[in-house]
Design a protein around this motif. Sequence first.
Motif, PDB file in Angstrom:
ATOM      1  N   ILE A  46       0.873  -1.174   0.000  1.00 52.81           N
ATOM      2  CA  ILE A  46       0.000   0.000   0.000  1.00 52.81           C
ATOM      3  C   ILE A  46       0.907   1.220   0.000  1.00 52.81           C
ATOM      4  O   ILE A  46       1.711   1.407   0.918  1.00 52.81           O
ATOM      5  CB  ILE A  46      -0.914   0.009   1.233  1.00 52.81           C
ATOM      6  CG1 ILE A  46      -1.844  -1.205   1.210  1.00 52.81           C
ATOM      7  CG2 ILE A  46      -1.732   1.293   1.290  1.00 52.81           C
ATOM      8  CD1 ILE A  46      -2.670  -1.363   2.480  1.00 52.81           C
ATOM      9  N   SER A  77      -3.221  -6.705   5.723  1.00 48.01           N
ATOM     10  CA  SER A  77      -2.244  -5.641   5.958  1.00 48.01           C
ATOM     11  C   SER A  77      -2.532  -4.974   7.297  1.00 48.01           C
ATOM     12  O   SER A  77      -3.437  -5.365   8.037  1.00 48.01           O
ATOM     13  CB  SER A  77      -2.308  -4.608   4.819  1.00 48.01           C
ATOM     14  OG  SER A  77      -3.634  -4.066   4.714  1.00 48.01           O
ATOM     15  N   VAL A 109      -4.185   3.498   7.314  1.00 52.19           N
ATOM     16  CA  VAL A 109      -3.797   2.870   6.056  1.00 52.19           C
ATOM     17  C   VAL A 109      -2.535   3.505   5.492  1.00 52.19           C
ATOM     18  O   VAL A 109      -1.808   2.876   4.720  1.00 52.19           O
ATOM     19  CB  VAL A 109      -4.970   2.937   5.047  1.00 52.19           C
ATOM     20  CG1 VAL A 109      -5.228   4.364   4.594  1.00 52.19           C
ATOM     21  CG2 VAL A 109      -4.734   2.026   3.851  1.00 52.19           C
ATOM     22  N   LEU A 117      -9.090  -3.399   0.528  1.00 57.51           N
ATOM     23  CA  LEU A 117      -7.643  -3.321   0.343  1.00 57.51           C
ATOM     24  C   LEU A 117      -7.005  -4.634  -0.089  1.00 57.51           C
ATOM     25  O   LEU A 117      -5.880  -4.958   0.288  1.00 57.51           O
ATOM     26  CB  LEU A 117      -6.964  -2.799   1.619  1.00 57.51           C
ATOM     27  CG  LEU A 117      -7.359  -1.381   2.051  1.00 57.51           C
ATOM     28  CD1 LEU A 117      -6.727  -1.032   3.380  1.00 57.51           C
ATOM     29  CD2 LEU A 117      -6.978  -0.362   0.987  1.00 57.51           C
ATOM     30  N   LEU A 143      -3.719  -0.182  -4.890  1.00 59.61           N
ATOM     31  CA  LEU A 143      -3.267   0.018  -3.515  1.00 59.61           C
ATOM     32  C   LEU A 143      -2.505   1.332  -3.343  1.00 59.61           C
ATOM     33  O   LEU A 143      -1.829   1.529  -2.320  1.00 59.61           O
ATOM     34  CB  LEU A 143      -2.404  -1.166  -3.073  1.00 59.61           C
ATOM     35  CG  LEU A 143      -3.125  -2.509  -2.971  1.00 59.61           C
ATOM     36  CD1 LEU A 143      -2.162  -3.611  -2.529  1.00 59.61           C
ATOM     37  CD2 LEU A 143      -4.317  -2.442  -2.021  1.00 59.61           C
ATOM     38  N   THR A 201      -2.900   5.009  -2.372  1.00 60.19           N
ATOM     39  CA  THR A 201      -3.945   5.741  -1.660  1.00 60.19           C
ATOM     40  C   THR A 201      -4.251   7.105  -2.282  1.00 60.19           C
ATOM     41  O   THR A 201      -5.202   7.768  -1.856  1.00 60.19           O
ATOM     42  CB  THR A 201      -3.572   5.939  -0.177  1.00 60.19           C
ATOM     43  OG1 THR A 201      -2.453   6.816  -0.078  1.00 60.19           O
ATOM     44  CG2 THR A 201      -3.247   4.607   0.473  1.00 60.19           C
TER      45      THR A 201
END
Length: 726
Positions: free
Chosen positions: A104, A119, A139, A609, A704, A706
């Motif tokens: 991510i 994750s 995240v 995710l 992934l 963001t």
Amino acid sequence: MRGNYQYGPVAVQRPWRRSAVCLALLCVPVSAWAAGSDVDTLALPGQGAEQQELGPISVTGAPLPGSPLSQAADVDVVESDAIEAKGASNLGEAVEDLAGVDSISTGNSVGKPVIRGLSGERIKILSDGVGVDHQQFGVRHMPTTDTFLVDRVEVVRGASSVLYGSSALGGAINLLPPEIAWDTPVEGEALTRYSTNNDQWDTGIKATGGNGRFGYAAGLIRRSAGDIETPDETTYFPPPPAERYRDAPAYTGKLGYTDFDQVNGDFALGYRDDDGGEWTARYSRFNDEHNFLLPPPAGTRPPSAGEEGIGQYIDNEQVELAGNKQAGGITWKPKLVWQNNRRRSNAAGTPRAAGFDDAIDIEFDQYTARLEGQHGPVLGLDGGTVGIEYVTKDQVSRGTTQLSPGGTVDNAAIFAFEEKGIGDLLLQAGLRYDHHEVEGEASKTANPSQSVIDAEKQTYDVITGSLGGIYSLTQQLSVAANVGRGFRAPSLFELYVAGQHGGVAAFQQGNADLDEETSLNTDLSLRWASDTLRAKATVYRNAIDDYIFLQDTGRAVNGLPVLENAQADAVLTGAELSIEKDVNAWMTLSLAAETVNGERRDNDDELPLLPADNVRVGAQFKPASEGWLRDPRASVSVRYYASKDAAPGEPFAQFDNAPFGSASTDDYYLVDLGAGFSPQIGGQTVHLDMAIHNLLDEDYRGFLDTYKGYALSPGRDVRLTARLPF
């Protein structure tokens, strides 16, 4: 040296079997293989340094320390040379080339590992075998260990709660610091790197040495980066665009507020006693300041005013006292670890240049006492590990926004993991008991929510276990299977979060009635190893009861969606494939593929995710050379990512309905190149490497990534690395 397992051409003190030998070539990642290499040679094709004679690789991040070839669990090792040659600047980038492992990302500063679709709180990050916390509830919250300051990274796929308890539900990543060179006065490496995409400079040095009795290891690196750049595509926002342009990003080209600065270091002193015991004291620090680009209008200005950012400040300190001592036929490994982690974040719209505005200020002290004992044959078993561990965490929340509250977390555990060989079958089994307590405390929270004021102590008692085996079918073909039960207690954040989380552009709300997550993970793999072909195919299933997820309540606060933690049973299934073929002495072809599916069992909604299905093909070249052009190497890889829809309630899923951008992503291809050589200049070897990411400057959104909801993913990036060993 770590116990009885070490680098070099030494005999590992455990019974080796034909089944283990068959796996030797399979547990080292693709990036570690050179054409024509054998079990005892680790090379870095296309982007690594010269070959190194390593002998059996010692894995301590697996249930029973030893070579990866002796593990029923699926284990991979990534060496520091491969990490540096690739130009990786965060942990996610360092491990994302492994099958079943993704990252991510948020620009170049954040890379959070994803293992088989899990994750954050479900992946345990370890520092030299001891769990560490980096407030991973967010995240975008990166692990607080610099990859330049580790000797290698070990990745264990599947539930690892037997050794590491809560949060090892989906796997574990063990970060091994540089070992002390006890009998060498000084050796080390200096590094400099420049990345063209965000004008990033990395400059570091590390060294180690000793006189036989006393030793040291030290390292320091500074990373300074500007804003990342994407392909400069047309944008149509603001004002609200025509319907056919609704998926166009809000921002492209140079993305403001994506810069960061880091200064990270590690220093260790060691002592060897007269009986062969080793005792070390290590101090490390990770200090980071960065901006995140915000989506419009998450800041303080109207969208027409342009980009806005949010500044964050991360400081992590750690002290470890560790020993390695044989007594009574057992190798004892005591460890005491103190960790202080402080995360400060401004309110949305206030960048780091404006200074800290007291919005979010969360700090904890965590103390870990762990004692492991590795024993040899006993009661008909070949050997194993027994241990006890106690962890206590004290957290305070000082900011004007609570977000995660203050409170305490305590965990006490006892565990055992044993091994038995029966002919060509090697069995491994473990058992662990955890007593876990979590308590939110209003007295440690500057602005407590009502749920924190009313909080009561939450207690969890959990037994976990694992059973696995490796069996040799032929000299080349082996089958491995593993079944493990994992657990994860809900965190202070999940139980009591209350506030605007600027990093995800949402208002988040906790749930004090959450139960612990428990899982049953099963995987089966076929592994082939011959002189010219290595292959591994794995299928797995991970059933998780009381899976914790964010649910969109349909309400809004200050124009932001309100997301609340909820629970439902879930299941993840997937498959991984990796193949490597030595075409000749100087060329190796490779293929890797993964697919993962995860859904809630009550309504079949997809889990958040999860990585997009992907396939990667590559080639590594190491032609023979003479003279000044030593150790030439090159590589090319092409990766395909399938399209993917955002899951309900997933972080940033709201951008599927915004007048710009998209949380769901289209399919795309990426091409990467690598090249390097190691000339001798004035009798000194210098490793020179170039890694080109996104060679074709592809216009894409990584699922992934963001920033995908309102910007494109990074464009072409040329990373030039020079390393000078000494």
